[in-house]
Every structure is written in C-alpha cells, then in structure tokens.
Scaffold this motif. Structure first.
Motif, PDB file in Angstrom:
ATOM      1  N   GLY A 129      51.586  -2.063   4.381  1.00 14.93           N
ATOM      2  CA  GLY A 129      50.309  -1.626   3.826  1.00 14.93           C
ATOM      3  C   GLY A 129      49.892  -0.262   4.334  1.00 14.93           C
ATOM      4  N   VAL A 130      50.094  -0.009   5.614  1.00 14.92           N
ATOM      5  CA  VAL A 130      49.751   1.292   6.192  1.00 14.92           C
ATOM      6  C   VAL A 130      50.621   2.391   5.586  1.00 14.92           C
ATOM      7  N   VAL A 131      51.908   2.136   5.480  1.00 21.97           N
ATOM      8  CA  VAL A 131      52.818   3.142   4.909  1.00 21.97           C
ATOM      9  C   VAL A 131      52.438   3.439   3.459  1.00 21.97           C
ATOM     10  N   ARG A 132      52.195   2.396   2.683  1.00 18.19           N
ATOM     11  CA  ARG A 132      51.843   2.618   1.278  1.00 18.19           C
ATOM     12  C   ARG A 132      50.546   3.410   1.121  1.00 18.19           C
ATOM     13  N   THR A 133      49.552   3.091   1.932  1.00 20.60           N
ATOM     14  CA  THR A 133      48.296   3.826   1.814  1.00 20.60           C
ATOM     15  C   THR A 133      48.445   5.258   2.332  1.00 20.60           C
ATOM     16  N   ALA A 134      49.292   5.471   3.344  1.00 20.97           N
ATOM     17  CA  ALA A 134      49.531   6.826   3.852  1.00 20.97           C
ATOM     18  C   ALA A 134      50.228   7.690   2.809  1.00 20.97           C
ATOM     19  N   MET A 135      51.001   7.063   1.948  1.00 21.81           N
ATOM     20  CA  MET A 135      51.735   7.804   0.916  1.00 21.81           C
ATOM     21  C   MET A 135      50.853   8.118  -0.298  1.00 21.81           C
ATOM     22  N   LYS A 136      49.635   7.552  -0.325  1.00 19.38           N
ATOM     23  CA  LYS A 136      48.716   7.815  -1.439  1.00 19.38           C
ATOM     24  C   LYS A 136      47.324   8.102  -0.882  1.00 19.38           C
ATOM     25  N   PRO A 137      47.142   9.285  -0.304  1.00 18.74           N
ATOM     26  CA  PRO A 137      45.832   9.602   0.275  1.00 18.74           C
ATOM     27  C   PRO A 137      44.762   9.806  -0.792  1.00 18.74           C
ATOM     28  N   ALA A 138      43.530   9.615  -0.387  1.00 14.35           N
ATOM     29  CA  ALA A 138      42.401   9.891  -1.279  1.00 14.35           C
ATOM     30  C   ALA A 138      42.381  11.383  -1.575  1.00 14.35           C
ATOM     31  N   THR A 139      41.856  11.760  -2.727  1.00 10.98           N
ATOM     32  CA  THR A 139      41.819  13.178  -3.122  1.00 10.98           C
ATOM     33  C   THR A 139      40.375  13.638  -3.288  1.00 10.98           C
ATOM     34  N   ARG A 185      40.894  -4.078  -2.828  1.00  8.01           N
ATOM     35  CA  ARG A 185      40.947  -2.610  -2.856  1.00  8.01           C
ATOM     36  C   ARG A 185      42.358  -2.110  -2.539  1.00  8.01           C
ATOM     37  N   LEU A 186      43.042  -2.774  -1.637  1.00  2.07           N
ATOM     38  CA  LEU A 186      44.418  -2.426  -1.304  1.00  2.07           C
ATOM     39  C   LEU A 186      45.321  -2.627  -2.525  1.00  2.07           C
ATOM     40  N   ARG A 187      45.166  -3.755  -3.192  1.00  2.00           N
ATOM     41  CA  ARG A 187      45.966  -4.032  -4.397  1.00  2.00           C
ATOM     42  C   ARG A 187      45.657  -3.013  -5.487  1.00  2.00           C
ATOM     43  N   ASP A 188      44.386  -2.703  -5.676  1.00  2.00           N
ATOM     44  CA  ASP A 188      44.010  -1.747  -6.717  1.00  2.00           C
ATOM     45  C   ASP A 188      44.561  -0.349  -6.428  1.00  2.00           C
ATOM     46  N   TRP A 189      44.556   0.067  -5.160  1.00  2.00           N
ATOM     47  CA  TRP A 189      44.941   1.430  -4.808  1.00  2.00           C
ATOM     48  C   TRP A 189      46.456   1.627  -4.784  1.00  2.00           C
ATOM     49  N   VAL A 190      47.178   0.701  -4.160  1.00  2.00           N
ATOM     50  CA  VAL A 190      48.632   0.896  -4.020  1.00  2.00           C
ATOM     51  C   VAL A 190      49.456  -0.262  -4.581  1.00  2.00           C
ATOM     52  N   GLY A 191      48.798  -1.235  -5.201  1.00  2.00           N
ATOM     53  CA  GLY A 191      49.535  -2.347  -5.795  1.00  2.00           C
ATOM     54  C   GLY A 191      50.231  -3.238  -4.783  1.00  2.00           C
ATOM     55  N   TYR A 192      49.670  -3.336  -3.591  1.00  2.00           N
ATOM     56  CA  TYR A 192      50.330  -4.116  -2.537  1.00  2.00           C
ATOM     57  C   TYR A 192      49.442  -5.231  -2.038  1.00  2.00           C
ATOM     58  N   ARG A 193      50.086  -6.347  -1.752  1.00  2.00           N
ATOM     59  CA  ARG A 193      49.416  -7.493  -1.138  1.00  2.00           C
ATOM     60  C   ARG A 193      50.384  -8.084  -0.117  1.00  2.00           C
ATOM     61  N   PRO A 194      49.963  -8.253   1.132  1.00  2.00           N
ATOM     62  CA  PRO A 194      50.835  -8.890   2.120  1.00  2.00           C
ATOM     63  C   PRO A 194      51.356 -10.221   1.587  1.00  2.00           C
ATOM     64  N   LYS A 195      52.602 -10.544   1.927  1.00  3.64           N
ATOM     65  CA  LYS A 195      53.242 -11.689   1.298  1.00  3.64           C
ATOM     66  C   LYS A 195      53.850 -12.715   2.247  1.00  3.64           C
ATOM     67  N   THR A 196      53.921 -12.430   3.528  1.00  2.00           N
ATOM     68  CA  THR A 196      54.589 -13.342   4.451  1.00  2.00           C
ATOM     69  C   THR A 196      53.729 -14.578   4.709  1.00  2.00           C
ATOM     70  N   ASP A 197      54.268 -15.752   4.393  1.00  2.00           N
ATOM     71  CA  ASP A 197      53.520 -16.996   4.609  1.00  2.00           C
ATOM     72  C   ASP A 197      53.505 -17.346   6.098  1.00  2.00           C
ATOM     73  N   ILE A 198      52.628 -18.252   6.464  1.00  2.00           N
ATOM     74  CA  ILE A 198      52.400 -18.585   7.876  1.00  2.00           C
ATOM     75  C   ILE A 198      53.658 -19.115   8.565  1.00  2.00           C
ATOM     76  N   HIS A 199      54.427 -19.950   7.885  1.00  2.00           N
ATOM     77  CA  HIS A 199      55.611 -20.535   8.525  1.00  2.00           C
ATOM     78  C   HIS A 199      56.686 -19.478   8.774  1.00  2.00           C
TER      79      HIS A 199
END
Length: 150
Positions: free
Chosen positions: A40-50, A118-132
């Motif tokens: 998530g950090v990498v994806r948002t860093a690659m698409k900064p606000a303008t 907001r994360l999904r809207d901005w970079v199309g990403y959602r964390p996916k690793t389940d608890i187990h």
C-alpha cells in the motif's frame, strides 16, 4: 523486540507465560500483514497527489492544494475476533496459550476497523492477506529471527 500483540503473545506462548486477554476476549482487531502495508505504501508513493491549478485557499482540500498530500488508512478492513487471532497463533506455534482473562482496559475500544475505501479509490489496492496466512508467516519469521534455538 517489538511490543505489538503478535510478538507479545508469541513470546509469552513460547516461554510458557500467560497472555493477558482483555475484555475477556470480547474484542475485535483489524490485523494487517506487513507485506500488505508495504504494498500500500509503495502504490501510494508511486501516485502522489497533484496540485490543483484552481486552488483557492478559502476552500481547503489537502488532496489538491499548492502542497498536496493524501492520508490513507492501510489496513485489512476485516475485524477479527481476538480469540480467533489467538487460536491462529496457537495453531501456527503448535502450542496452547495459557490465557489470563481480564476486564476491559481504561481507554481501550472493543473493535478496530480500517476503512480502506480511499486507498482502493486512489490506487485500486486493498490488503489481502487473511489472518491465518498472516499469522503463519509471522510465526515463521518470528521463529527464524528470535527463537531459532527452540
């Protein structure tokens, strides 16, 4: 060593000490695996606000000001019952935790939840690793880095 719940609980279980389970286990937490946070950090860093050429100081919008920025909540977005987390940790460690059930801590909350829209809207990403999966990977890392003798 880090003092977050996964490490505190794993250390106690591996060293045969009880874990403190607040609110008698009636809690939910939004656990997020570290690789998901990094992604998530990498994806948002690659698409900064303008900057917004139509910016007006009286209509503040942090995402489009002369010095634009965005704040994102990078979390799993799926609260997990604390007892499910403890169970996943016990399974991954191959040991049963000795649990000391306690009342609610002052200032604590019964549930945490990350709204990641907001994360999904901005970079199309959602964390996916389940608890187990996340707990199993954490335990592998923990054993390799802290408990390789056990």
């Amino acid at each position: 060593r880090p003092d977050m719940a996964p490490m505190l609980f794993a250390d106690a279980i591996l060293n045969h000490r009880p874990i403190k389970v607040f609110n008698h286990g009636q809690m939910k937490r939004d656990f997020t695996y570290i690789d998901d946070i990094v992604e998530g950090v990498v994806r948002t860093a690659m698409k900064p606000a303008t900057s917004d050429t139509d910016f007006e100081a009286k209509a503040l919008d942090s995402a489009s000001s002369k010095a634009p920025f965005r704040v994102f909540n990078i979390g799993n977005g799926q609260p997990v019952p604390l007892m499910d987390f403890i169970n996943a940790l016990e399974v991954a460690l191959g040991r049963t935790a000795e649990k000391e059930f306690m009342g609610m801590q002052p200032g604590d909350v019964t549930e945490t939840y990350a709204d990641t829209q907001r994360l999904r809207d901005w970079v199309g990403y959602r964390p996916k690793t389940d608890i187990h999966t996340g707990v199993s990977l954490f335990v592998d890392w923990c054993l390799a880095n802290y408990y390789h003798e056990q």
